[in-house]
Design a protein around this motif. Structure first.
Motif, PDB file in Angstrom:
ATOM      1  N   ALA A 160       1.097 -10.340   4.040  1.00 46.24           N
ATOM      2  CA  ALA A 160       0.070 -10.769   3.077  1.00 46.24           C
ATOM      3  C   ALA A 160       0.536 -11.991   2.288  1.00 46.24           C
ATOM      4  N   GLN A 161       1.843 -12.148   2.144  1.00 48.51           N
ATOM      5  CA  GLN A 161       2.386 -13.299   1.415  1.00 48.51           C
ATOM      6  C   GLN A 161       2.726 -14.450   2.361  1.00 48.51           C
ATOM      7  N   GLY A 162       2.325 -14.305   3.613  1.00 49.08           N
ATOM      8  CA  GLY A 162       2.564 -15.377   4.581  1.00 49.08           C
ATOM      9  C   GLY A 162       3.963 -15.377   5.161  1.00 49.08           C
ATOM     10  N   LEU A 163       4.691 -14.324   5.004  1.00 51.17           N
ATOM     11  CA  LEU A 163       6.047 -14.243   5.546  1.00 51.17           C
ATOM     12  C   LEU A 163       6.033 -13.452   6.847  1.00 51.17           C
ATOM     13  N   ASP A 164       6.914 -13.825   7.763  1.00 50.18           N
ATOM     14  CA  ASP A 164       7.046 -13.087   9.022  1.00 50.18           C
ATOM     15  C   ASP A 164       8.213 -12.115   8.865  1.00 50.18           C
ATOM     16  N   PRO A 165       7.945 -10.812   8.760  1.00 53.37           N
ATOM     17  CA  PRO A 165       9.026  -9.862   8.534  1.00 53.37           C
ATOM     18  C   PRO A 165       9.971  -9.730   9.729  1.00 53.37           C
ATOM     19  N   ASP A 166       9.545 -10.210  10.898  1.00 53.25           N
ATOM     20  CA  ASP A 166      10.400 -10.100  12.079  1.00 53.25           C
ATOM     21  C   ASP A 166      11.285 -11.335  12.297  1.00 53.25           C
ATOM     22  N   ALA A 167      11.042 -12.388  11.491  1.00 54.04           N
ATOM     23  CA  ALA A 167      11.850 -13.619  11.617  1.00 54.04           C
ATOM     24  C   ALA A 167      13.218 -13.363  10.989  1.00 54.04           C
ATOM     25  N   GLU A 168      14.212 -13.957  11.597  1.00 56.78           N
ATOM     26  CA  GLU A 168      15.578 -13.784  11.064  1.00 56.78           C
ATOM     27  C   GLU A 168      16.062 -15.016  10.387  1.00 56.78           C
TER      28      GLU A 168
ATOM     29  N   GLY B 144       9.647   5.441   6.999  1.00 59.32           N
ATOM     30  CA  GLY B 144       8.808   4.692   7.931  1.00 59.32           C
ATOM     31  C   GLY B 144       7.578   4.151   7.232  1.00 59.32           C
ATOM     32  N   ASP B 145       6.977   4.962   6.335  1.00 59.25           N
ATOM     33  CA  ASP B 145       5.809   4.518   5.578  1.00 59.25           C
ATOM     34  C   ASP B 145       6.166   3.347   4.668  1.00 59.25           C
ATOM     35  N   VAL B 146       7.300   3.420   4.012  1.00 61.48           N
ATOM     36  CA  VAL B 146       7.744   2.343   3.116  1.00 61.48           C
ATOM     37  C   VAL B 146       7.995   1.070   3.923  1.00 61.48           C
ATOM     38  N   LYS B 147       8.597   1.232   5.092  1.00 61.61           N
ATOM     39  CA  LYS B 147       8.868   0.079   5.940  1.00 61.61           C
ATOM     40  C   LYS B 147       7.557  -0.609   6.348  1.00 61.61           C
ATOM     41  N   ARG B 148       6.568   0.172   6.741  1.00 61.10           N
ATOM     42  CA  ARG B 148       5.269  -0.400   7.115  1.00 61.10           C
ATOM     43  C   ARG B 148       4.619  -1.100   5.923  1.00 61.10           C
ATOM     44  N   LEU B 149       4.732  -0.511   4.748  1.00 58.99           N
ATOM     45  CA  LEU B 149       4.161  -1.109   3.542  1.00 58.99           C
ATOM     46  C   LEU B 149       4.827  -2.453   3.233  1.00 58.99           C
ATOM     47  N   LEU B 150       6.158  -2.497   3.322  1.00 61.89           N
ATOM     48  CA  LEU B 150       6.879  -3.742   3.045  1.00 61.89           C
ATOM     49  C   LEU B 150       6.527  -4.824   4.064  1.00 61.89           C
ATOM     50  N   ARG B 151       6.360  -4.445   5.319  1.00 66.94           N
ATOM     51  CA  ARG B 151       5.957  -5.412   6.339  1.00 66.94           C
ATOM     52  C   ARG B 151       4.570  -5.969   6.030  1.00 66.94           C
TER      53      ARG B 151
END
Length: 88
Positions: free
Chosen positions: A80-88, A68-75
């Motif tokens: 921070a790079q301007g990407l939406d992690p929830d976009a498919e 869960g911690d790794v997932k939050r870090l990757l999100r």
């Protein structure tokens, strides 16, 4: 008892014997699968921590928390790079 009845009983005995042999073979296969599964669980438990250190459930909970911690870090990195992690 006539010959036809005896043959019928013999045929039933053969079918029952085959069924028992098939069930016995299935049971051996299940036991082998269980041994392999428990061996894998033991190996995983040993890899997670020292035997007797923590219960297996506690170890799995720890891994789940770390994932869960790794997932939050990757999100956060994606955002921070301007990407939406929830976009498919």
């Amino acid at each position: 008892m006539d010959g036809q009845a005896v043959r019928g009983l013999e045929a039933e005995a053969l079918r029952t014997g085959r069924t028992l042999a098939e069930h016995s073979q299935d049971l051996r296969g299940i036991k082998a699968q269980q041994r392999a599964a428990f061996g894998n669980i033991d190996s995983l438990a040993d890899a997670i921590g020292a035997p007797g250190d923590r219960s297996f459930t506690q170890r799995l909970d720890s891994i789940e928390g770390e994932l869960g911690d790794v997932k939050r870090l990757l999100r956060a990195l994606a955002r921070a790079q301007g990407l939406d992690p929830d976009a498919e």
